[in-house]
Scaffold this motif. Structure first.
Motif, mmCIF file in Angstrom:
data_model
loop_
_atom_site.group_PDB
_atom_site.id
_atom_site.type_symbol
_atom_site.label_atom_id
_atom_site.label_comp_id
_atom_site.label_asym_id
_atom_site.label_seq_id
_atom_site.Cartn_x
_atom_site.Cartn_y
_atom_site.Cartn_z
ATOM 1 N N TRP A 64 -21.791 -2.646 27.871
ATOM 2 C CA TRP A 64 -20.499 -2.863 27.203
ATOM 3 C C TRP A 64 -19.978 -1.567 26.599
ATOM 4 C CZ3 TRP A 64 -18.228 -2.528 22.363
ATOM 5 C CH2 TRP A 64 -17.021 -3.208 22.200
ATOM 6 N N PHE A 65 -20.834 -0.839 25.914
ATOM 7 C CA PHE A 65 -20.384 0.416 25.302
ATOM 8 C C PHE A 65 -20.038 1.456 26.365
ATOM 9 C CE2 PHE A 65 -22.058 -1.258 21.327
ATOM 10 C CZ PHE A 65 -21.170 -0.733 20.404
ATOM 11 N N GLY A 66 -20.684 1.389 27.505
ATOM 12 C CA GLY A 66 -20.366 2.319 28.583
ATOM 13 C C GLY A 66 -18.981 2.087 29.158
ATOM 14 N N ARG A 67 -18.464 0.856 28.967
ATOM 15 C CA ARG A 67 -17.142 0.519 29.503
ATOM 16 C C ARG A 67 -16.209 0.006 28.407
ATOM 17 N NH1 ARG A 67 -18.344 -3.502 34.393
ATOM 18 N NH2 ARG A 67 -19.453 -4.601 32.720
ATOM 19 N N ARG A 68 -16.468 0.370 27.168
ATOM 20 C CA ARG A 68 -15.701 -0.151 26.040
ATOM 21 C C ARG A 68 -14.220 0.176 26.204
ATOM 22 N NH1 ARG A 68 -16.624 1.441 19.616
ATOM 23 N NH2 ARG A 68 -14.981 0.071 18.770
ATOM 24 N N PRO A 69 -13.365 -0.847 26.145
ATOM 25 C CA PRO A 69 -11.921 -0.618 26.350
ATOM 26 C C PRO A 69 -11.312 0.207 25.213
ATOM 27 C CG PRO A 69 -12.493 -2.946 26.575
ATOM 28 C CD PRO A 69 -13.673 -2.258 25.965
ATOM 29 N N VAL A 70 -10.336 1.016 25.556
ATOM 30 C CA VAL A 70 -9.592 1.759 24.549
ATOM 31 C C VAL A 70 -8.807 0.771 23.690
ATOM 32 C CG1 VAL A 70 -7.783 3.458 24.160
ATOM 33 C CG2 VAL A 70 -9.407 3.777 26.032
ATOM 34 N N ALA B 230 -14.748 -9.495 24.394
ATOM 35 C CA ALA B 230 -14.762 -8.948 23.036
ATOM 36 C C ALA B 230 -13.805 -7.783 22.839
ATOM 37 C CB ALA B 230 -16.184 -8.511 22.669
ATOM 38 N N GLY B 231 -13.581 -7.004 23.876
ATOM 39 C CA GLY B 231 -12.746 -5.828 23.726
ATOM 40 C C GLY B 231 -11.264 -6.106 23.654
ATOM 41 N N THR C 233 -13.018 -2.803 16.086
ATOM 42 C CA THR C 233 -14.172 -2.107 15.515
ATOM 43 C C THR C 233 -15.440 -2.819 15.966
ATOM 44 O OG1 THR C 233 -12.938 -1.364 13.578
ATOM 45 C CG2 THR C 233 -15.332 -1.521 13.348
ATOM 46 N N ALA C 234 -16.424 -2.058 16.422
ATOM 47 C CA ALA C 234 -17.647 -2.639 16.979
ATOM 48 C C ALA C 234 -18.843 -2.340 16.078
ATOM 49 C CB ALA C 234 -17.897 -2.104 18.382
ATOM 50 N N ILE C 235 -19.453 -3.402 15.581
ATOM 51 C CA ILE C 235 -20.635 -3.309 14.728
ATOM 52 C C ILE C 235 -21.786 -3.997 15.438
ATOM 53 C CG2 ILE C 235 -21.618 -3.960 12.486
ATOM 54 C CD1 ILE C 235 -18.690 -4.084 11.440
ATOM 55 N N VAL C 236 -22.919 -3.357 15.526
ATOM 56 C CA VAL C 236 -24.094 -3.939 16.175
ATOM 57 C C VAL C 236 -25.030 -4.497 15.106
ATOM 58 C CG1 VAL C 236 -26.151 -3.467 17.569
ATOM 59 C CG2 VAL C 236 -23.964 -2.407 18.175
ATOM 60 N N ARG C 237 -25.342 -5.801 15.216
ATOM 61 C CA ARG C 237 -26.340 -6.365 14.311
ATOM 62 C C ARG C 237 -27.707 -6.279 14.983
ATOM 63 N NH1 ARG C 237 -26.597 -12.245 11.258
ATOM 64 N NH2 ARG C 237 -26.538 -13.084 13.381
ATOM 65 N N VAL C 238 -28.589 -5.512 14.381
ATOM 66 C CA VAL C 238 -29.940 -5.341 14.889
ATOM 67 C C VAL C 238 -30.860 -6.366 14.235
ATOM 68 C CG1 VAL C 238 -29.572 -2.878 15.297
ATOM 69 C CG2 VAL C 238 -30.541 -3.642 13.110
ATOM 70 N N ASN C 239 -32.047 -6.509 14.784
ATOM 71 C CA ASN C 239 -33.066 -7.291 14.107
ATOM 72 C C ASN C 239 -33.647 -6.474 12.959
ATOM 73 O OD1 ASN C 239 -33.931 -9.959 15.735
ATOM 74 N ND2 ASN C 239 -33.216 -8.407 17.193
ATOM 75 N N ALA C 240 -34.192 -7.148 11.967
ATOM 76 C CA ALA C 240 -34.784 -6.451 10.825
ATOM 77 C C ALA C 240 -35.846 -5.477 11.305
ATOM 78 C CB ALA C 240 -35.392 -7.464 9.859
#
Length: 300
Positions: A56-62, A25-26, A66-73
């Motif tokens: 993933w966020f701990g190692r997110r590539p430079v 993804a990155g 843009t990263a958007i997290v879809r949560v459950n309702a």
């Protein structure tokens, strides 16, 4: 001209339960990824998906999209834990599914404010229920209030089909009125508008047509389910070279000394107003934000 905003031409859903997909993804050429904890993740995989997302966020590539997290309702058994995780990860955005009323967004925003989550973390709303469509004007108005954090509307076409029973035809004729309502509401609220997904990622020609029609409807971009859809989406939602050249001519014409202060000028034997100047400036801003290598060489 104001600085060009980041484009959202291609926005790819990535299941947080799939480590292999997350690893890619990155480095993808899409403008944004939606890291999904909701529909793409089975109930038994929710906890593992959260762990994958944290890694993933701990190692997110430079330079990653843009990263958007879809949560459950929030009304579900997983929603509170998803939002708690998203608050700590501080993604670029949090996508709320099945938004029915403005209250759904305001409650999520209050939780972010309580934890002092930076204002750069925006909320996005899935429009995928009949109630959400009926309340769309009030939902979109939150875009005018910076404290509400609302950045965009995302069409959930699969759920709209399921909830309403309309026939999902290849030309989407029964969905178009609602899609146009989403675009209109987004413009009223100063929001980004994203078209829904196309499920058959192998139907390349039909996908290109759907992207072209969505761009013509006024959408800023399209949500995707497969990396093969990224290139066509980037092309469809980028201004063509011909459109860019025409916009530059309009801007340059109004900048001439003899046209200073004029509300209307004549360019190539046609009337051009300042509203056309504003449109040209917006198009050039979009072109500046889109990489030149992605820009379509064809007219829209």
């Amino acid at each position: 001209m104001a600085a060009a905003e980041k484009p959202f031409r291609s926005v790819l859903y990535v299941p947080a339960s799939n480590p292999k997909a997350l690893a890619k993804a990155g480095s993808l050429a899409c403008d944004a990824v939606i890291l999904d904890l909701e529909d793409a993740v089975a109930p038994g995989d929710k906890q593992a998906a959260r762990a994958n997302l944290k890694d993933w966020f701990g190692r997110r590539p430079v330079g990653s999209p843009t990263a958007i997290v879809r949560v459950n309702a929030l009304a579900t058994e997983w929603g509170a834990d998803d939002l708690a995780l998203a608050r700590t990860l501080e993604p670029d955005g949090i996508l709320l599914p099945k938004v029915d009323t403005p209250r759904d967004l305001l409650e999520a925003g209050d939780l972010l404010d309580e934890e002092a989550v930076p204002e750069r973390v925006k909320l996005w709303a899935m429009v995928e229920t009949p109630r959400g469509l009926l309340n769309l004007g009030a939902i979109a108005e939150l875009g005018r209030d910076p404290a509400a954090r609302l950045a965009g509307l995302v069409a959930g076409t699969n759920d709209l089909v399921k909830e309403t029973g309309v026939l999902a035809t290849p030309d989407r004729r029964y969905l178009v009125p609602w899609l146009m309502q989403i675009v209109l509401s987004a413009r009223a609220g100063g929001l980004v508008a994203l078209d829904g997904v196309m499920n058959d990622f192998r139907a390349a020609a039909l996908f290109e047509l759907e992207c072209a029609e969505a761009a013509a409807m006024g959408f800023d971009g399209k949500t995707l389910i497969h990396p093969a859809q990224i290139g066509p989406a980037n092309a469809a939602f980028s201004p063509s070279e011909t459109a860019v050249a025409e916009a530059r001519r309009i801007v340059e014409a109004f900048a001439l000394a003899e046209n200073a202060g004029k509300g209307v000028i004549v360019l190539d034997d046609r009337m051009v107003e300042r509203l056309h100047l504003a449109q040209a400036q917006r198009l050039l801003a979009r072109a500046a934000a889109a990489p030149a290598t992605d820009r379509s060489e064809k007219d829209p």
